[in-house]
Design a protein around this motif. Sequence first.
Motif, PDB file in Angstrom:
ATOM      1  N   SER A  95       0.826  -1.210   0.000  1.00 45.23           N
ATOM      2  CA  SER A  95       0.000   0.000   0.000  1.00 45.23           C
ATOM      3  C   SER A  95       0.861   1.261   0.000  1.00 45.23           C
ATOM      4  O   SER A  95       1.998   1.281   0.488  1.00 45.23           O
ATOM      5  N   ILE A  96       0.305   2.354  -0.493  1.00 46.91           N
ATOM      6  CA  ILE A  96       0.952   3.661  -0.448  1.00 46.91           C
ATOM      7  C   ILE A  96       1.272   4.078   0.981  1.00 46.91           C
ATOM      8  O   ILE A  96       2.218   4.832   1.225  1.00 46.91           O
ATOM      9  N   ARG A  97       0.497   3.592   1.935  1.00 45.40           N
ATOM     10  CA  ARG A  97       0.732   3.971   3.330  1.00 45.40           C
ATOM     11  C   ARG A  97       2.117   3.532   3.816  1.00 45.40           C
ATOM     12  O   ARG A  97       2.668   4.123   4.737  1.00 45.40           O
ATOM     13  N   ASN A  98       2.692   2.515   3.188  1.00 45.84           N
ATOM     14  CA  ASN A  98       4.042   2.094   3.560  1.00 45.84           C
ATOM     15  C   ASN A  98       5.071   3.185   3.309  1.00 45.84           C
ATOM     16  O   ASN A  98       6.127   3.206   3.950  1.00 45.84           O
ATOM     17  N   THR A  99       4.789   4.094   2.371  1.00 43.01           N
ATOM     18  CA  THR A  99       5.767   5.137   2.042  1.00 43.01           C
ATOM     19  C   THR A  99       5.881   6.189   3.136  1.00 43.01           C
ATOM     20  O   THR A  99       6.779   7.029   3.100  1.00 43.01           O
ATOM     21  N   LEU A 100       4.971   6.168   4.119  1.00 43.07           N
ATOM     22  CA  LEU A 100       5.059   7.093   5.243  1.00 43.07           C
ATOM     23  C   LEU A 100       6.095   6.640   6.264  1.00 43.07           C
ATOM     24  O   LEU A 100       6.472   7.415   7.146  1.00 43.07           O
ATOM     25  N   GLY A 103      12.730   4.534   5.538  1.00 42.22           N
ATOM     26  CA  GLY A 103      13.475   3.366   5.101  1.00 42.22           C
ATOM     27  C   GLY A 103      12.650   2.430   4.256  1.00 42.22           C
ATOM     28  O   GLY A 103      11.515   2.718   3.873  1.00 42.22           O
ATOM     29  N   ASP A 104      13.227   1.268   3.977  1.00 43.64           N
ATOM     30  CA  ASP A 104      12.564   0.292   3.109  1.00 43.64           C
ATOM     31  C   ASP A 104      12.189  -0.992   3.841  1.00 43.64           C
ATOM     32  O   ASP A 104      11.818  -1.972   3.219  1.00 43.64           O
ATOM     33  N   ARG A 105      12.288  -0.969   5.175  1.00 39.69           N
ATOM     34  CA  ARG A 105      11.915  -2.157   5.957  1.00 39.69           C
ATOM     35  C   ARG A 105      11.268  -1.732   7.262  1.00 39.69           C
ATOM     36  O   ARG A 105      11.583  -0.692   7.834  1.00 39.69           O
ATOM     37  N   SER A 111       9.103  -2.738   3.249  1.00 39.52           N
ATOM     38  CA  SER A 111       8.069  -1.709   3.348  1.00 39.52           C
ATOM     39  C   SER A 111       8.157  -0.814   2.114  1.00 39.52           C
ATOM     40  O   SER A 111       9.134  -0.082   1.940  1.00 39.52           O
ATOM     41  N   TYR A 112       7.142  -0.864   1.257  1.00 40.39           N
ATOM     42  CA  TYR A 112       7.167  -0.088   0.021  1.00 40.39           C
ATOM     43  C   TYR A 112       5.788  -0.097  -0.624  1.00 40.39           C
ATOM     44  O   TYR A 112       4.932  -0.922  -0.279  1.00 40.39           O
ATOM     45  N   TRP A 113       5.595   0.831  -1.546  1.00 41.28           N
ATOM     46  CA  TRP A 113       4.428   0.808  -2.428  1.00 41.28           C
ATOM     47  C   TRP A 113       4.870   0.315  -3.792  1.00 41.28           C
ATOM     48  O   TRP A 113       5.949   0.666  -4.277  1.00 41.28           O
ATOM     49  N   SER A 114       4.025  -0.508  -4.428  1.00 46.39           N
ATOM     50  CA  SER A 114       4.311  -0.993  -5.771  1.00 46.39           C
ATOM     51  C   SER A 114       3.117  -0.750  -6.672  1.00 46.39           C
ATOM     52  O   SER A 114       1.966  -1.012  -6.298  1.00 46.39           O
TER      53      SER A 114
END
Length: 336
Positions: A95-100, A103-105, A111-114
């Motif tokens: 989800s886009i919410r991961n971009t908040l 870092g990437d984990r 943790s990322y948006w795809s």
Amino acid sequence: MEIRMDFLNCLDHDTSMKILRCLEDPSDLVRASYVSRSWRDFVIANGLCKQLCLSMFPHLLRVDCVLEPSCVMEKARKSDDAISASSTDNYPEESIRNTLQKGDRVGRRPSYWSSKGQRKAAVPETLVYKLVADICVITEINIQPFQAYFQQGSPIYSAQSVRFHLGHPKCPMDDTLGEPLDNCADDKFIWTYSSPEFPMAQESRLQNFKLPEPVVCIGGILQIELLRRVQRQEMDGLFYICVAHVQVKGRPLSSAFGVEILGPSGKFVLKTLSSAPPSSLPPSLPEDDALYHGVPLQGLADLEQVVNGLGVGVLDEDWNSEDDEAADEMDDELAF
């Protein structure tokens, strides 16, 4: 005893105006107004702060009226949130919410948006966010593309370039946005600023995109437009864009202001929540988190005081920028 003289009182009006108009930074003009009462009165009477602030931030020309603190109830500060992504591959895991998250984990989990995969590299993607303030000054936006360390070759799913749009919703939004949406219609928002297109590097790091000049965002909505795909996924041969983290830098002004958008016209009511210039960020906002995961720029502190002065002592006054005579008459009231 040394004789002291206020040279401004010895000059004619036009000469004094030419001297003070050489100051191109609002904070310098504010400091000049502290020299003496006569200097302060001159700056206010001629609307110098207002004119300079409007030339730097033309978005403020859309102020329809200003309300005094006595007429406004202060609202609780809204937190940042993700509104929508144009597509999401595996929801909610990507989800886009991961971009908040920085870092990437998160722990041991990526943790990322795809985005969804596309056969054509030219298909763009968009990410829409609600900032922590309805009115804020933004100086830069940083993006970290995601590197899929769990795939062979650890590919980086960056976009080729990026562009930013700032604006406001056409209709009022709830404080609680709920789950981010996919393919949120662009017609729900009005974009009042669009940045130049910035090239992105195919690198897994927080990449800095500084705006050409500070921008006042009225309405608190940011759209990130990711242009052209670079990386194919080996397992399906499709192009993807993945983002690990988004960071916005600037300064929120909603501790002193509230904003009410007046429909599709783009005009808005500026509500002054406090007549005292704020000296720091709101108590509920960490010092290292200006908009979200951003660092406040101390150089904007004086700017906040200048903008705060625009709303002092004004109640339901017309702020139509097209009426020059009306604007001149209001210089005393809208500057400080």
